[in-house]
Design a protein around this motif. Structure first.
Motif, PDB file in Angstrom:
ATOM      1  N   THR A  80       0.845  -1.189   0.000  1.00  0.00           N
ATOM      2  CA  THR A  80       0.000   0.000   0.000  1.00  0.00           C
ATOM      3  C   THR A  80       0.882   1.241   0.000  1.00  0.00           C
ATOM      4  OG1 THR A  80      -1.638  -1.196   1.310  1.00  0.00           O
ATOM      5  CG2 THR A  80      -1.834   1.216   1.253  1.00  0.00           C
ATOM      6  N   ILE A  81       0.591   2.169  -0.904  1.00  0.00           N
ATOM      7  CA  ILE A  81       1.321   3.429  -0.942  1.00  0.00           C
ATOM      8  C   ILE A  81       0.490   4.465  -0.190  1.00  0.00           C
ATOM      9  CG2 ILE A  81       2.275   5.241  -2.407  1.00  0.00           C
ATOM     10  CD1 ILE A  81       2.636   3.094  -4.584  1.00  0.00           C
ATOM     11  N   LEU A  82       1.091   5.074   0.839  1.00  0.00           N
ATOM     12  CA  LEU A  82       0.398   6.084   1.626  1.00  0.00           C
ATOM     13  C   LEU A  82       0.417   7.419   0.883  1.00  0.00           C
ATOM     14  CD1 LEU A  82       1.732   5.265   5.209  1.00  0.00           C
ATOM     15  CD2 LEU A  82      -0.196   4.260   3.972  1.00  0.00           C
ATOM     16  N   ARG A  83      -0.297   8.390   1.425  1.00  0.00           N
ATOM     17  CA  ARG A  83      -0.343   9.730   0.827  1.00  0.00           C
ATOM     18  C   ARG A  83       1.071  10.241   0.577  1.00  0.00           C
ATOM     19  NH1 ARG A  83      -3.465  13.378   5.031  1.00  0.00           N
ATOM     20  NH2 ARG A  83      -3.033  14.951   3.473  1.00  0.00           N
ATOM     21  N   PRO A  84       1.306  10.840  -0.570  1.00  0.00           N
ATOM     22  CA  PRO A  84       2.638  11.418  -0.780  1.00  0.00           C
ATOM     23  C   PRO A  84       2.795  12.715   0.002  1.00  0.00           C
ATOM     24  CG  PRO A  84       1.255  11.775  -2.698  1.00  0.00           C
ATOM     25  CD  PRO A  84       0.459  10.937  -1.749  1.00  0.00           C
ATOM     26  N   LEU A  85       4.018  13.014   0.335  1.00  0.00           N
ATOM     27  CA  LEU A  85       4.356  14.284   0.952  1.00  0.00           C
ATOM     28  C   LEU A  85       5.235  15.012  -0.065  1.00  0.00           C
ATOM     29  CD1 LEU A  85       5.172  15.016   4.553  1.00  0.00           C
ATOM     30  CD2 LEU A  85       6.823  15.770   2.868  1.00  0.00           C
ATOM     31  N   ILE A  86       4.849  16.224  -0.437  1.00  0.00           N
ATOM     32  CA  ILE A  86       5.557  16.988  -1.451  1.00  0.00           C
ATOM     33  C   ILE A  86       6.262  18.159  -0.773  1.00  0.00           C
ATOM     34  CG2 ILE A  86       5.371  18.305  -3.606  1.00  0.00           C
ATOM     35  CD1 ILE A  86       4.415  15.385  -3.895  1.00  0.00           C
ATOM     36  N   ILE A  87       7.579  18.261  -1.011  1.00  0.00           N
ATOM     37  CA  ILE A  87       8.370  19.346  -0.435  1.00  0.00           C
ATOM     38  C   ILE A  87       8.730  20.306  -1.567  1.00  0.00           C
ATOM     39  CG2 ILE A  87      10.411  19.964   0.905  1.00  0.00           C
ATOM     40  CD1 ILE A  87      10.569  16.961   1.714  1.00  0.00           C
ATOM     41  N   HIS A  88       8.380  21.564  -1.373  1.00  0.00           N
ATOM     42  CA  HIS A  88       8.652  22.598  -2.376  1.00  0.00           C
ATOM     43  C   HIS A  88       9.465  23.698  -1.702  1.00  0.00           C
ATOM     44  CE1 HIS A  88       7.804  25.704  -5.431  1.00  0.00           C
ATOM     45  NE2 HIS A  88       7.581  24.681  -6.231  1.00  0.00           N
ATOM     46  N   ASN A  89      10.128  24.540  -2.477  1.00  0.00           N
ATOM     47  CA  ASN A  89      10.926  25.605  -1.872  1.00  0.00           C
ATOM     48  C   ASN A  89      10.174  26.930  -1.746  1.00  0.00           C
ATOM     49  OD1 ASN A  89      10.919  26.425  -4.529  1.00  0.00           O
ATOM     50  ND2 ASN A  89      13.128  26.706  -4.677  1.00  0.00           N
ATOM     51  N   LYS A  90       8.934  26.954  -2.141  1.00  0.00           N
ATOM     52  CA  LYS A  90       8.108  28.145  -1.983  1.00  0.00           C
ATOM     53  C   LYS A  90       6.750  27.707  -1.465  1.00  0.00           C
ATOM     54  CE  LYS A  90      10.284  30.796  -5.571  1.00  0.00           C
ATOM     55  NZ  LYS A  90      10.428  30.871  -6.982  1.00  0.00           N
ATOM     56  N   SER A 110      13.865  22.694  -0.851  1.00  0.00           N
ATOM     57  CA  SER A 110      12.959  21.624  -1.323  1.00  0.00           C
ATOM     58  C   SER A 110      13.434  20.230  -0.921  1.00  0.00           C
ATOM     59  CB  SER A 110      12.799  21.648  -2.854  1.00  0.00           C
ATOM     60  OG  SER A 110      12.370  22.873  -3.307  1.00  0.00           O
ATOM     61  N   TRP A 111      14.136  20.116   0.169  1.00  0.00           N
ATOM     62  CA  TRP A 111      14.675  18.823   0.567  1.00  0.00           C
ATOM     63  C   TRP A 111      14.215  18.463   1.968  1.00  0.00           C
ATOM     64  CZ3 TRP A 111      15.729  15.030  -2.224  1.00  0.00           C
ATOM     65  CH2 TRP A 111      16.510  13.967  -1.800  1.00  0.00           C
TER      66      TRP A 111
END
Length: 190
Positions: A80-90, A110-111
């Motif tokens: 099962t793939i859980l919700r993605p977490l997206i990291i952005h620089n703005k 963004s890291w």
């Protein structure tokens, strides 16, 4: 030859640790968790024109090299793939168009960092595991092993952490071996 033997010992030790913990705590597959970050750059349309055989190729930079996001993918032992977490620089406001209901966070580069690890723990992992015995599998990265994150993990006596030995993520990190490359290939195709 000595290096190869050392690698074999590390792999064997890692597998023995996983086997021991699984037998001792009898984790459900849904509570064996692997998480990994993968950077997605937005400068895919790079073309270089140079004479065949040239040893050095210069590239004019147009500003997109720093445009990236980091996608944090979390998968269970059941697949099962859980919700993605997206990291952005703005700080951007995105509220629709995502069927996966991702969590968005912002860092300067963004890291992944310790604060994002804490967001991942509190908003993704803890709601998923619901106090059940859980095994986390990470590679040894500073944000994964920071004192602040480690202290927070210790507050949850139902979570065990196994670190993938350094230099062996390409062999032992399940997401690197099975998902990240295919994921990036699909993103590039889009």
């Amino acid at each position: 030859m000595l290096e190869l033997e050392n690698i074999k010992k590390k792999i064997t030790s890692f597998h023995q640790t996983l086997k021991f913990l699984r037998q001792k705590f009898n984790y459900h597959d849904v509570n064996i968790i692997n998480m990994d970050e993968t950077a997605i750059f937005f400068d895919y349309n790079i073309h270089t024109v140079e004479k065949k055989g040239t040893k050095f190729v210069t590239r004019a930079q147009v500003g997109d090299e720093k445009r990236k996001i980091t996608c944090v993918i979390t998968v269970t032992g059941r697949g099962t793939i859980l919700r993605p977490l997206i990291i952005h620089n703005k700080e951007i406001l995105i509220s629709e168009g995502f069927s996966t209901n991702p969590i968005f966070v912002w860092t300067k580069n963004s890291w992944m960092d310790t604060d994002v690890m804490l967001v991942w723990l509190k908003k993704m992992l803890l709601p998923h595991i619901k106090r059940k015995s859980t095994l986390l599998i990470f590679y040894k990265f500073r944000a994964h092993v920071s004192k602040k994150f480690e202290d927070e993990l210790l507050r949850h006596d139902n979570i065990d952490l196994v670190l993938i030995p350094g230099g062996l993520t390409d062999l032992l990190q399940p997401l690197d071996v099975s998902l990240n490359k295919a994921f990036k290939t699909l993103i590039r195709a889009e």
